[in-house]
Design a protein around this motif. Structure first.
Motif, PDB file in Angstrom:
ATOM      1  N   TRP A  58     107.496   5.343  30.805  1.00 42.45           N
ATOM      2  CA  TRP A  58     107.326   4.471  29.555  1.00 42.45           C
ATOM      3  C   TRP A  58     105.870   4.233  28.893  1.00 42.45           C
ATOM      4  O   TRP A  58     104.790   4.822  28.806  1.00 42.45           O
ATOM      5  CB  TRP A  58     107.579   3.420  29.221  1.00 42.45           C
ATOM      6  CG  TRP A  58     107.145   1.984  28.931  1.00 42.45           C
ATOM      7  CD1 TRP A  58     105.722   1.852  28.597  1.00 42.45           C
ATOM      8  CD2 TRP A  58     107.088   1.987  27.432  1.00 42.45           C
ATOM      9  NE1 TRP A  58     105.495   1.218  26.763  1.00 42.45           N
ATOM     10  CE2 TRP A  58     107.058   1.299  26.356  1.00 42.45           C
ATOM     11  CE3 TRP A  58     108.627   2.014  26.161  1.00 42.45           C
ATOM     12  CZ2 TRP A  58     107.265   0.716  25.009  1.00 42.45           C
ATOM     13  CZ3 TRP A  58     109.142   2.253  24.866  1.00 42.45           C
ATOM     14  CH2 TRP A  58     108.494   0.776  24.596  1.00 42.45           C
ATOM     15  N   ILE A  62     103.161   6.497  26.810  1.00 45.46           N
ATOM     16  CA  ILE A  62     102.527   5.650  25.174  1.00 45.46           C
ATOM     17  C   ILE A  62     101.429   6.052  25.963  1.00 45.46           C
ATOM     18  O   ILE A  62     100.486   5.559  24.582  1.00 45.46           O
ATOM     19  CB  ILE A  62     102.903   4.418  25.892  1.00 45.46           C
ATOM     20  CG1 ILE A  62     102.833   3.479  24.735  1.00 45.46           C
ATOM     21  CG2 ILE A  62     101.366   3.570  27.210  1.00 45.46           C
ATOM     22  CD1 ILE A  62     103.673   3.883  23.769  1.00 45.46           C
ATOM     23  N   ARG A 113     104.527  11.152  19.780  1.00 38.96           N
ATOM     24  CA  ARG A 113     105.528  10.345  21.307  1.00 38.96           C
ATOM     25  C   ARG A 113     106.755   9.898  19.515  1.00 38.96           C
ATOM     26  O   ARG A 113     107.241  10.337  19.891  1.00 38.96           O
ATOM     27  CB  ARG A 113     104.591   9.345  21.085  1.00 38.96           C
ATOM     28  CG  ARG A 113     106.559   8.437  21.904  1.00 38.96           C
ATOM     29  CD  ARG A 113     104.983   7.296  22.386  1.00 38.96           C
ATOM     30  NE  ARG A 113     105.914   6.266  23.072  1.00 38.96           N
ATOM     31  CZ  ARG A 113     107.034   5.725  23.368  1.00 38.96           C
ATOM     32  NH1 ARG A 113     106.930   4.263  22.300  1.00 38.96           N
ATOM     33  NH2 ARG A 113     107.741   4.252  23.702  1.00 38.96           N
ATOM     34  N   GLU A 114     105.657   9.911  18.287  1.00 39.70           N
ATOM     35  CA  GLU A 114     107.171   9.097  17.370  1.00 39.70           C
ATOM     36  C   GLU A 114     107.817  10.511  16.397  1.00 39.70           C
ATOM     37  O   GLU A 114     109.000  10.613  16.925  1.00 39.70           O
ATOM     38  CB  GLU A 114     105.864   8.841  15.368  1.00 39.70           C
ATOM     39  CG  GLU A 114     105.779   7.543  16.250  1.00 39.70           C
ATOM     40  CD  GLU A 114     104.439   7.115  17.140  1.00 39.70           C
ATOM     41  OE1 GLU A 114     103.516   8.905  17.490  1.00 39.70           O
ATOM     42  OE2 GLU A 114     103.783   6.732  17.514  1.00 39.70           O
ATOM     43  N   ARG A 127     117.154  10.279  19.710  1.00 36.01           N
ATOM     44  CA  ARG A 127     117.429   9.206  19.667  1.00 36.01           C
ATOM     45  C   ARG A 127     119.042   8.906  19.687  1.00 36.01           C
ATOM     46  O   ARG A 127     119.734   8.525  19.930  1.00 36.01           O
ATOM     47  CB  ARG A 127     117.527   8.344  18.339  1.00 36.01           C
ATOM     48  CG  ARG A 127     117.603   9.399  16.873  1.00 36.01           C
ATOM     49  CD  ARG A 127     116.981   9.104  16.044  1.00 36.01           C
ATOM     50  NE  ARG A 127     117.453   6.811  15.458  1.00 36.01           N
ATOM     51  CZ  ARG A 127     116.779   6.548  14.523  1.00 36.01           C
ATOM     52  NH1 ARG A 127     115.690   6.976  13.251  1.00 36.01           N
ATOM     53  NH2 ARG A 127     117.158   5.536  14.650  1.00 36.01           N
ATOM     54  N   THR A 180     119.389   7.234  22.748  1.00 32.74           N
ATOM     55  CA  THR A 180     117.951   6.690  21.852  1.00 32.74           C
ATOM     56  C   THR A 180     116.268   6.826  22.983  1.00 32.74           C
ATOM     57  O   THR A 180     115.543   6.591  22.870  1.00 32.74           O
ATOM     58  CB  THR A 180     117.597   4.700  21.768  1.00 32.74           C
ATOM     59  OG1 THR A 180     117.770   4.363  23.334  1.00 32.74           O
ATOM     60  CG2 THR A 180     118.612   4.367  20.592  1.00 32.74           C
ATOM     61  N   LYS A 183     114.740   5.776  24.925  1.00 36.57           N
ATOM     62  CA  LYS A 183     113.976   4.375  25.763  1.00 36.57           C
ATOM     63  C   LYS A 183     114.436   3.116  24.903  1.00 36.57           C
ATOM     64  O   LYS A 183     115.246   2.907  24.194  1.00 36.57           O
ATOM     65  CB  LYS A 183     112.346   4.538  24.938  1.00 36.57           C
ATOM     66  CG  LYS A 183     112.406   4.776  23.667  1.00 36.57           C
ATOM     67  CD  LYS A 183     111.444   4.541  22.491  1.00 36.57           C
ATOM     68  CE  LYS A 183     111.279   4.537  21.679  1.00 36.57           C
ATOM     69  NZ  LYS A 183     111.187   3.333  20.563  1.00 36.57           N
ATOM     70  N   ASN A 184     113.767   1.831  25.561  1.00 39.49           N
ATOM     71  CA  ASN A 184     114.293   0.376  25.610  1.00 39.49           C
ATOM     72  C   ASN A 184     113.294  -0.299  25.292  1.00 39.49           C
ATOM     73  O   ASN A 184     112.145  -0.002  25.888  1.00 39.49           O
ATOM     74  CB  ASN A 184     114.789  -0.345  26.187  1.00 39.49           C
ATOM     75  CG  ASN A 184     115.097  -1.982  25.981  1.00 39.49           C
ATOM     76  OD1 ASN A 184     114.451  -2.247  25.974  1.00 39.49           O
ATOM     77  ND2 ASN A 184     116.422  -1.765  24.986  1.00 39.49           N
ATOM     78  N   ASP A 185     112.444  -0.297  23.548  1.00 42.79           N
ATOM     79  CA  ASP A 185     111.150  -1.131  23.142  1.00 42.79           C
ATOM     80  C   ASP A 185     110.751  -2.877  24.048  1.00 42.79           C
ATOM     81  O   ASP A 185     110.074  -2.866  24.852  1.00 42.79           O
ATOM     82  CB  ASP A 185     110.902  -1.286  22.113  1.00 42.79           C
ATOM     83  CG  ASP A 185     110.658   0.143  21.333  1.00 42.79           C
ATOM     84  OD1 ASP A 185     110.517   1.456  21.810  1.00 42.79           O
ATOM     85  OD2 ASP A 185     111.114   0.028  20.218  1.00 42.79           O
ATOM     86  N   GLN A 214     110.767  -1.941  27.687  1.00 39.39           N
ATOM     87  CA  GLN A 214     109.421  -1.207  27.560  1.00 39.39           C
ATOM     88  C   GLN A 214     110.349   0.354  29.030  1.00 39.39           C
ATOM     89  O   GLN A 214     108.899   0.126  29.979  1.00 39.39           O
ATOM     90  CB  GLN A 214     108.317  -1.365  28.115  1.00 39.39           C
ATOM     91  CG  GLN A 214     107.415  -2.317  27.118  1.00 39.39           C
ATOM     92  CD  GLN A 214     106.453  -2.504  27.542  1.00 39.39           C
ATOM     93  OE1 GLN A 214     105.682  -2.892  28.288  1.00 39.39           O
ATOM     94  NE2 GLN A 214     106.010  -4.201  26.771  1.00 39.39           N
ATOM     95  N   GLN A 227     111.834   4.681  29.862  1.00 42.18           N
ATOM     96  CA  GLN A 227     112.062   5.177  28.983  1.00 42.18           C
ATOM     97  C   GLN A 227     112.275   6.212  29.524  1.00 42.18           C
ATOM     98  O   GLN A 227     111.966   6.278  31.144  1.00 42.18           O
ATOM     99  CB  GLN A 227     110.999   5.990  27.654  1.00 42.18           C
ATOM    100  CG  GLN A 227     111.183   7.383  27.981  1.00 42.18           C
ATOM    101  CD  GLN A 227     109.663   7.806  26.880  1.00 42.18           C
ATOM    102  OE1 GLN A 227     108.759   6.957  26.371  1.00 42.18           O
ATOM    103  NE2 GLN A 227     109.380   9.341  26.919  1.00 42.18           N
ATOM    104  N   LYS A 274     109.642  -7.318  29.396  1.00 41.12           N
ATOM    105  CA  LYS A 274     109.384  -5.681  30.654  1.00 41.12           C
ATOM    106  C   LYS A 274     110.231  -6.076  31.991  1.00 41.12           C
ATOM    107  O   LYS A 274     109.829  -6.685  32.592  1.00 41.12           O
ATOM    108  CB  LYS A 274     108.720  -4.744  29.353  1.00 41.12           C
ATOM    109  CG  LYS A 274     106.718  -5.794  30.591  1.00 41.12           C
ATOM    110  CD  LYS A 274     105.512  -5.428  30.288  1.00 41.12           C
ATOM    111  CE  LYS A 274     104.305  -5.551  31.345  1.00 41.12           C
ATOM    112  NZ  LYS A 274     102.995  -5.074  31.153  1.00 41.12           N
TER     113      LYS A 274
END
Length: 547
Positions: free
Chosen positions: A89, A93, A103-104, A111, A116, A118-120, A123, A125, A544
């Motif tokens: 991650w 970033i 990245r987006e 996804r 998905t 990742k997990n925000d 934090q 990936q 995180k």
């Protein structure tokens, strides 16, 4: 064969001058992701630790193409594995590491393909590029002070010196001896375990062995095409068995298909075209070609999968070479090298066939020709990964055997000594094609969902009478059926870390690995962030990962 023999003789001669005696508290054999995590953890706990790699890399499949991580329940992944994915991650970033997409844009494409990706909140990936992951693992090893011995496979004829159930040293092919108090076999093949005289099995148990209704030989599906090359009789299509090799449900010594998880790119600025392999054999792809002729609308994604990875790359799966892996595990390095080349030729040949064989529909060929090898991955190997995907090899028969009854959602026997959680579905790729019933039978598949389950510490320990200073977190003690879900890279990482904590405790308490105090082990693992109690409901972590 002669060239391979010369190669291995030259390897031994050229490296023998470097022969040395290396002493350590903990020796981890095997450069897999499990081996990396085990070595880091042992070193962080203050032990002089050596990691032995058979090649010039670390990370195994996790840094060799398998970058669409099998991590359906990230909330059950803790400890060093979560730290590793947290560092992934941290790398991605950074806007400057995105060279040909944002990245987006990537996360949107990923996804639905990688849970998905990742997990925000945590934090972390779990989708990445192989080279990025290997550098992160090397950084973690260096920070921990782990000594890594590269290009040093075990001497298969005289690998482990054992006295009264204790490994005193291991002997590497270059003549190096590694003496340690404790050993952890993290190889995909289980070579150290076998060399130490530990009991193991290769292949599938029958249904009667452990009362597993998914065990043994299994008819999976039927393909209504002739098994013969000419469509009528005579010579069978290569690697199609002439008949079923036992009754359904009976045991056999065969393993699920191996492959290479290749990385491809559609970025023209970073692409090496896929060339026809020197040993190309179109007969190997006859069944695939016939599927296009029989199944209207069949697409490229129905044959192989292209899971998006960062910077317009893929984790490409299902280049499985059915029926070609059976002799790999028991073979010497020369045999394995030959089979690895055969699997490489098969994989490259499949990609070339899908792009050039005129019997493949034109839209499929056009789609395949968009892809090529990435210039910036596996640079020393022309963009082709270095590690063959050994999905299953030896499995130890240890103090406890994990079976279908411990991992399948409908059964679930309790596990008293958890050292990690498994969550992935039961996933066994096909074993072979078989001629039968007027067509081709696809044999060996298991694809069944499950729920999170605990993995018992004593499935990592050999039988007490066989070895008392060895743990085996990759080729652990499990039935074939249970292994189909345990065999995932995040699970290997978890078990590698837990094994390291256990051997450190064994050193400090001067006890065999079978006699450590489990409550103390559990307490230490939980303090290190390991999750040990399965949860059927997804846990919402709000902080995180520590890293």
């Amino acid at each position: 064969m002669k060239k391979l023999s010369v190669f291995f003789i030259s390897l031994v001669v050229s490296l023998s001058a470097q022969a040395a005696v290396v002493k350590a508290d903990v020796c981890v054999y095997g450069e897999s992701a499990a081996g990396v995590m085990a070595a880091i953890q042992a070193a962080r706990l203050g032990k002089n630790t050596v990691l032995v790699s058979k090649n010039n890399h670390v990370g195994g499949m996790a840094t060799s193409g398998l970058t669409a991580t099998d991590i359906n329940r990230q909330d059950q992944v803790g400890g060093l594995a979560a730290e590793f994915y947290g560092r992934i991650w941290d790398y991605y970033i950074q806007p400057e590491v995105w060279r040909n997409q944002t990245r987006e844009e990537f996360m949107l494409s990923s996804r639905k393909r990688t849970f998905t990706g990742k997990n925000d909140a945590r934090q972390i990936q779990w989708v990445y590029e192989s080279g990025v992951a290997e550098q992160i693992m090397k950084d973690m090893l260096s920070e921990a002070g782990v000594k890594v011995i590269y290009n040093a496979p075990l001497d298969l004829k005289n690998g482990a010196s054992v006295r009264k159930g204790v490994i005193t040293r291991i002997n590497l092919l270059d003549g190096t001896q590694v003496k340690a108090k404790m050993f952890i076999d993290c190889s995909y093949e289980g070579d150290l375990m076998a060399s130490a005289g530990v009991s193991y099995i290769i292949g599938r148990e029958g249904v009667d062995q452990y009362g597993e209704d998914m065990a043994g030989i299994r008819k999976f599906k039927f393909i209504p095409t002739s098994p013969y090359l000419n469509g009528k009789d005579g010579e069978l299509i290569p690697y199609v068995a002439p008949q079923m090799y036992g009754e359904v449900g009976s045991a056999d010594g065969r393993t699920q298909a191996y492959c290479y998880r290749v990385t491809l790119t559609d970025d023209p600025e970073n692409m090496i075209p896929i060339s026809k392999p020197e040993n190309y054999n179109p007969a190997l792809y006859e069944i695939v070609i016939r599927r296009f002729q029989m199944e209207e609308g069949l697409q490229l994604k129905d044959i192989i999968t292209f899971t998006p990875m960062p910077n317009r790359k893929t984790d490409t799966n299902h280049l499985d070479f059915f029926g070609a892996s059976f002799d790999y595990v028991a073979g010497d390095y020369e045999v394995r090298a030959r089979m690895e080349q055969e699997h490489k030729d098969y994989a490259v040949g499949m990609l070339w066939c899908l792009g050039h064989d005129e019997r493949v529909p034109e839209p499929v060929r056009a789609e395949m020709l968009r892809w090529g090898w990435p210039k910036d991955e596996f640079v020393e190997n022309g963009g082709f990964p270095y590690q063959i995907y050994v999905r299953e090899a030896r499995r130890m028969i240890g103090e406890k055997v994990m079976t279908q009854h411990h991992v399948h959602k409908a059964e679930r026997l309790p596990v008293e000594h958890s050292v990690g959680i498994g969550t992935y579905m039961m996933d066994c790729h096909f074993v072979s094609y078989v001629a039968g019933d007027g067509g081709v039978i696809v044999e060996g598949g298991i694809f069944t969902s499950t729920k999170p389950y605990a993995i018992d510490y004593y499935s990592l320990t050999p039988k007490r009478q066989e070895c008392t200073n060895l743990l085996v977190p990759v080729c652990l003690s499990a039935s074939h059926v249970a292994y189909t879900t345990i065999r995932m890279e995040p699970t290997y990482m978890i078990l590698g870390q837990s094994a390291a904590v256990a051997v450190v405790q064994a050193i400090d308490s001067k006890r065999p690995v079978q006699d450590i105090d489990y409550p103390t082990l559990r307490n230490t693992l939980e303090q290190l962030g390991q999750f040990l109690t399965p949860s059927n409901k997804k846990v919402q972590h709000t902080t995180k990962v520590n890293r």
